[in-house]
Write a protein that holds these residues in place. Structure first.
Motif, PDB file in Angstrom:
ATOM      1  N   MET A   1       0.848  -1.195   0.000  1.00  0.00           N
ATOM      2  CA  MET A   1       0.000   0.000   0.000  1.00  0.00           C
ATOM      3  C   MET A   1       0.883   1.244   0.000  1.00  0.00           C
ATOM      4  O   MET A   1       1.833   1.328   0.775  1.00  0.00           O
ATOM      5  CB  MET A   1      -0.905  -0.015   1.237  1.00  0.00           C
ATOM      6  N   PRO A   2       0.578   2.252  -0.861  1.00  0.00           N
ATOM      7  CA  PRO A   2       1.471   3.408  -0.982  1.00  0.00           C
ATOM      8  C   PRO A   2       1.330   4.448   0.117  1.00  0.00           C
ATOM      9  O   PRO A   2       2.002   5.462   0.087  1.00  0.00           O
ATOM     10  CB  PRO A   2       1.064   3.997  -2.337  1.00  0.00           C
ATOM     11  N   VAL A   3       0.449   4.261   1.112  1.00  0.00           N
ATOM     12  CA  VAL A   3       0.268   5.244   2.175  1.00  0.00           C
ATOM     13  C   VAL A   3       1.173   4.889   3.349  1.00  0.00           C
ATOM     14  O   VAL A   3       1.142   3.769   3.852  1.00  0.00           O
ATOM     15  CB  VAL A   3      -1.204   5.283   2.638  1.00  0.00           C
ATOM     16  N   PRO A   4       2.006   5.820   3.823  1.00  0.00           N
ATOM     17  CA  PRO A   4       2.900   5.522   4.941  1.00  0.00           C
ATOM     18  C   PRO A   4       2.143   5.401   6.261  1.00  0.00           C
ATOM     19  O   PRO A   4       1.029   5.898   6.405  1.00  0.00           O
ATOM     20  CB  PRO A   4       3.853   6.714   4.959  1.00  0.00           C
ATOM     21  N   GLN A   5       2.766   4.726   7.229  1.00  0.00           N
ATOM     22  CA  GLN A   5       2.182   4.636   8.564  1.00  0.00           C
ATOM     23  C   GLN A   5       2.170   6.025   9.218  1.00  0.00           C
ATOM     24  O   GLN A   5       3.111   6.802   9.067  1.00  0.00           O
ATOM     25  CB  GLN A   5       2.991   3.666   9.418  1.00  0.00           C
ATOM     26  N   PRO A   6       1.105   6.365   9.948  1.00  0.00           N
ATOM     27  CA  PRO A   6       1.020   7.707  10.543  1.00  0.00           C
ATOM     28  C   PRO A   6       2.086   7.928  11.608  1.00  0.00           C
ATOM     29  O   PRO A   6       2.491   7.003  12.311  1.00  0.00           O
ATOM     30  CB  PRO A   6      -0.387   7.741  11.142  1.00  0.00           C
ATOM     31  N   VAL A   7       2.515   9.172  11.717  1.00  0.00           N
ATOM     32  CA  VAL A   7       3.461   9.583  12.757  1.00  0.00           C
ATOM     33  C   VAL A   7       2.643  10.249  13.854  1.00  0.00           C
ATOM     34  O   VAL A   7       2.161  11.373  13.695  1.00  0.00           O
ATOM     35  CB  VAL A   7       4.518  10.546  12.180  1.00  0.00           C
ATOM     36  N   LEU A   8       2.470   9.552  14.976  1.00  0.00           N
ATOM     37  CA  LEU A   8       1.595  10.036  16.041  1.00  0.00           C
ATOM     38  C   LEU A   8       2.309  10.971  17.010  1.00  0.00           C
ATOM     39  O   LEU A   8       1.656  11.648  17.806  1.00  0.00           O
ATOM     40  CB  LEU A   8       0.988   8.854  16.791  1.00  0.00           C
ATOM     41  N   ASN A   9       3.631  11.015  16.952  1.00  0.00           N
ATOM     42  CA  ASN A   9       4.412  11.945  17.779  1.00  0.00           C
ATOM     43  C   ASN A   9       5.336  12.751  16.864  1.00  0.00           C
ATOM     44  O   ASN A   9       6.544  12.524  16.824  1.00  0.00           O
ATOM     45  CB  ASN A   9       5.201  11.178  18.831  1.00  0.00           C
ATOM     46  N   PRO A  10       4.762  13.693  16.126  1.00  0.00           N
ATOM     47  CA  PRO A  10       5.540  14.451  15.141  1.00  0.00           C
ATOM     48  C   PRO A  10       6.495  15.436  15.797  1.00  0.00           C
ATOM     49  O   PRO A  10       6.400  15.708  17.004  1.00  0.00           O
ATOM     50  CB  PRO A  10       4.457  15.171  14.333  1.00  0.00           C
ATOM     51  N   PRO A  11       7.409  16.018  15.013  1.00  0.00           N
ATOM     52  CA  PRO A  11       8.399  16.946  15.577  1.00  0.00           C
ATOM     53  C   PRO A  11       7.798  18.230  16.117  1.00  0.00           C
ATOM     54  O   PRO A  11       8.406  18.901  16.953  1.00  0.00           O
ATOM     55  CB  PRO A  11       9.340  17.213  14.398  1.00  0.00           C
ATOM     56  N   PHE A  12       6.640  18.623  15.651  1.00  0.00           N
ATOM     57  CA  PHE A  12       5.894  19.750  16.222  1.00  0.00           C
ATOM     58  C   PHE A  12       4.416  19.493  15.961  1.00  0.00           C
ATOM     59  O   PHE A  12       4.057  18.706  15.080  1.00  0.00           O
ATOM     60  CB  PHE A  12       6.353  21.095  15.643  1.00  0.00           C
ATOM     61  N   GLN A  13       3.573  20.139  16.749  1.00  0.00           N
ATOM     62  CA  GLN A  13       2.146  19.837  16.719  1.00  0.00           C
ATOM     63  C   GLN A  13       1.358  20.913  15.965  1.00  0.00           C
ATOM     64  O   GLN A  13       1.283  22.058  16.402  1.00  0.00           O
ATOM     65  CB  GLN A  13       1.600  19.707  18.141  1.00  0.00           C
ATOM     66  N   VAL A  14       0.796  20.539  14.835  1.00  0.00           N
ATOM     67  CA  VAL A  14      -0.119  21.393  14.086  1.00  0.00           C
ATOM     68  C   VAL A  14      -1.535  21.108  14.569  1.00  0.00           C
ATOM     69  O   VAL A  14      -1.949  19.949  14.651  1.00  0.00           O
ATOM     70  CB  VAL A  14      -0.010  21.135  12.576  1.00  0.00           C
ATOM     71  N   VAL A  15      -2.290  22.152  14.903  1.00  0.00           N
ATOM     72  CA  VAL A  15      -3.671  21.983  15.344  1.00  0.00           C
ATOM     73  C   VAL A  15      -4.605  21.815  14.147  1.00  0.00           C
ATOM     74  O   VAL A  15      -5.408  20.895  14.089  1.00  0.00           O
ATOM     75  CB  VAL A  15      -4.119  23.179  16.207  1.00  0.00           C
ATOM     76  N   ARG A  16      -4.475  22.722  13.171  1.00  0.00           N
ATOM     77  CA  ARG A  16      -5.402  22.748  12.031  1.00  0.00           C
ATOM     78  C   ARG A  16      -4.918  23.787  11.037  1.00  0.00           C
ATOM     79  O   ARG A  16      -4.025  24.585  11.318  1.00  0.00           O
ATOM     80  CB  ARG A  16      -6.814  23.115  12.498  1.00  0.00           C
ATOM     81  N   LEU A  17      -5.564  23.812   9.861  1.00  0.00           N
ATOM     82  CA  LEU A  17      -5.373  24.939   8.955  1.00  0.00           C
ATOM     83  C   LEU A  17      -6.065  26.160   9.531  1.00  0.00           C
ATOM     84  O   LEU A  17      -6.969  26.050  10.377  1.00  0.00           O
ATOM     85  CB  LEU A  17      -5.928  24.628   7.577  1.00  0.00           C
ATOM     86  N   ASN A  18      -5.673  27.347   9.080  1.00  0.00           N
ATOM     87  CA  ASN A  18      -6.338  28.555   9.574  1.00  0.00           C
ATOM     88  C   ASN A  18      -6.653  29.580   8.502  1.00  0.00           C
ATOM     89  O   ASN A  18      -7.747  30.136   8.507  1.00  0.00           O
ATOM     90  CB  ASN A  18      -5.497  29.239  10.639  1.00  0.00           C
ATOM     91  N   HIS A  19      -5.726  29.861   7.561  1.00  0.00           N
ATOM     92  CA  HIS A  19      -5.981  30.979   6.667  1.00  0.00           C
ATOM     93  C   HIS A  19      -5.186  30.842   5.371  1.00  0.00           C
ATOM     94  O   HIS A  19      -4.239  30.066   5.279  1.00  0.00           O
ATOM     95  CB  HIS A  19      -5.638  32.315   7.337  1.00  0.00           C
ATOM     96  N   VAL A  20      -5.609  31.613   4.397  1.00  0.00           N
ATOM     97  CA  VAL A  20      -4.916  31.703   3.120  1.00  0.00           C
ATOM     98  C   VAL A  20      -4.875  33.164   2.707  1.00  0.00           C
ATOM     99  O   VAL A  20      -5.810  33.926   2.988  1.00  0.00           O
ATOM    100  CB  VAL A  20      -5.616  30.843   2.041  1.00  0.00           C
ATOM    101  N   VAL A  21      -3.772  33.566   2.072  1.00  0.00           N
ATOM    102  CA  VAL A  21      -3.630  34.915   1.523  1.00  0.00           C
ATOM    103  C   VAL A  21      -3.690  34.803   0.006  1.00  0.00           C
ATOM    104  O   VAL A  21      -2.873  34.105  -0.602  1.00  0.00           O
ATOM    105  CB  VAL A  21      -2.310  35.569   1.967  1.00  0.00           C
ATOM    106  N   LEU A  22      -4.660  35.472  -0.599  1.00  0.00           N
ATOM    107  CA  LEU A  22      -4.869  35.434  -2.040  1.00  0.00           C
ATOM    108  C   LEU A  22      -4.709  36.830  -2.625  1.00  0.00           C
ATOM    109  O   LEU A  22      -5.185  37.817  -2.045  1.00  0.00           O
ATOM    110  CB  LEU A  22      -6.264  34.906  -2.383  1.00  0.00           C
ATOM    111  N   SER A  23      -4.080  36.909  -3.778  1.00  0.00           N
ATOM    112  CA  SER A  23      -3.961  38.164  -4.502  1.00  0.00           C
ATOM    113  C   SER A  23      -5.154  38.306  -5.441  1.00  0.00           C
ATOM    114  O   SER A  23      -5.532  37.352  -6.139  1.00  0.00           O
ATOM    115  CB  SER A  23      -2.650  38.184  -5.294  1.00  0.00           C
ATOM    116  N   VAL A  24      -5.758  39.500  -5.457  1.00  0.00           N
ATOM    117  CA  VAL A  24      -6.920  39.772  -6.301  1.00  0.00           C
ATOM    118  C   VAL A  24      -6.720  41.101  -7.018  1.00  0.00           C
ATOM    119  O   VAL A  24      -5.952  41.954  -6.577  1.00  0.00           O
ATOM    120  CB  VAL A  24      -8.225  39.802  -5.475  1.00  0.00           C
ATOM    121  N   SER A  25      -7.431  41.282  -8.107  1.00  0.00           N
ATOM    122  CA  SER A  25      -7.228  42.471  -8.936  1.00  0.00           C
ATOM    123  C   SER A  25      -8.052  43.668  -8.492  1.00  0.00           C
ATOM    124  O   SER A  25      -7.675  44.819  -8.734  1.00  0.00           O
ATOM    125  CB  SER A  25      -7.555  42.142 -10.397  1.00  0.00           C
TER     126      SER A  25
END
Length: 326
Positions: A1-25
């Motif tokens: 299976m091409p999906v790696p095993q999850p890393v449950l103790n990562p090097p730093f903890q991300v909670v979630r996504l939060n924002h994006v900056v988009l350029s508009v005309s």
């Protein structure tokens, strides 16, 4: 299976996504679309920038629109668990040969700016200005009634490499699509917050931003938005849907803003918070993969996306043939 095993103790903890900056005309045209039509709340504006949040969000912004000459995505933003995680992230990216520096951003605390190995511009923060709760201020609800930002989807020229990197920093795969012989990942959905995804990757010319998605209360809100767009000059901005995804089981609609940035309106996916949650595999040619009801996506959905600022794109690492509407 091409999906790696999850890393449950990562090097730093991300909670979630939060924002994006988009350029508009045109900030006025963008305000009319994102706020007056979709229903995001404006939290600050100037001659060059427009900040907005959705109805359940306490942080100052989830969308930043910046006046620019071309429609590009400037950065994808993620919240970490603590100030110490910013330092751990800084060390991780530098140790892996990736640029990382702390920058000043309005309404945010200390912010780490970096890129992933394929070139997607990222920033991580812990603190952001908090605003009063408005989720029960029902007089403010309008448009599609967006509750919160839900996920990003990016075109990746090498989905296996994208998944390997985000897996290493603690993102867990919930669903994935393999190519025709099952040897490579064609797409993958990865989360931190316990839904189907915070970050997803679709095979194609990349890196580019495919879409940013917002969670809404019910499918009926999507129908209301379609009626509104169809009668206020935005019928041509409706790209795909409404429908129900096979992947994620979510009810969806894809639309484009005045500059062509793709937005998904999204609800009804499922919980994936268990650390031993097993990812679901899909075959590329399964007609129910894209849409549970069998309707294929248009060609634009596979080919068009928003460039990341100052980030060159590459052709995909292999050829594949998804089902495309004719």
């Amino acid at each position: 299976m091409p999906v790696p095993q999850p890393v449950l103790n990562p090097p730093f903890q991300v909670v979630r996504l939060n924002h994006v900056v988009l350029s508009v005309s045109d900030l006025a045209a963008s305000r009319a679309f994102w706020s007056d039509t979709l229903g995001l709340q404006v939290t600050d504006e100037s001659e060059s920038r427009l900040y907005m949040r959705a109805m359940e969000e306490r942080g100052h912004h989830c969308i930043v629109l910046e006046k620019g000459e071309s429609p590009v995505a400037k950065v994808l933003g993620f919240k970490v668990f603590s100030e110490e995680d910013l330092d751990r992230a800084h060390h991780f990216f530098r140790a892996n040969g990736l640029p990382a520096r702390f920058v000043e951003e309005p309404f945010q605390g200390r912010t780490l700016r970096t890129v992933d190995p394929l070139g997607v511009p990222l920033e991580f923060y812990f603190s952001m200005d908090k605003l009063p709760s408005i989720h029960q201020k029902y007089a403010l609800y309008k448009g599609v009634k967006p509750l919160r930002i839900d996920h990003f989807n990016c075109f990746s020229d090498n989905v296996d490499a994208s998944v390997a990197f985000y897996n290493a920093i603690g993102f867990r795969t919930t669903e994935y699509t393999v190519n025709e012989d099952g040897s490579r990942l064609w797409a993958a959905w990865m989360h931190r917050k316990g839904g189907v995804h915070d970050m997803a990757f679709t095979h194609g010319v990349g890196p580019r931003l495919h879409h940013v998605a917002f969670w809404v209360p019910t499918p009926l809100n999507i129908i209301d938005l379609l009626d509104l767009m169809a009668t206020t000059g935005y019928v041509a901005n409706i790209e795909r849907g409404p429908g129900r995804h096979g992947i994620s089981n979510a009810f969806f609609l894809y639309i484009r803003d005045p500059d062509g940035h793709r937005i998904e309106i999204y609800c009804s996916d499922y919980q994936t918070v268990d650390p031993d949650h097993e990812p679901i595999r899909w075959d590329l040619r399964d007609p129910q993969r894209q849409t549970l009801w069998g309707a294929p996506a248009p060609r634009s959905w596979f080919e068009e996306g928003t460039l990341f600022a100052e980030t060159p794109v590459r052709q995909p690492s292999f050829q594949a043939s998804p089902i495309i509407a004719v």
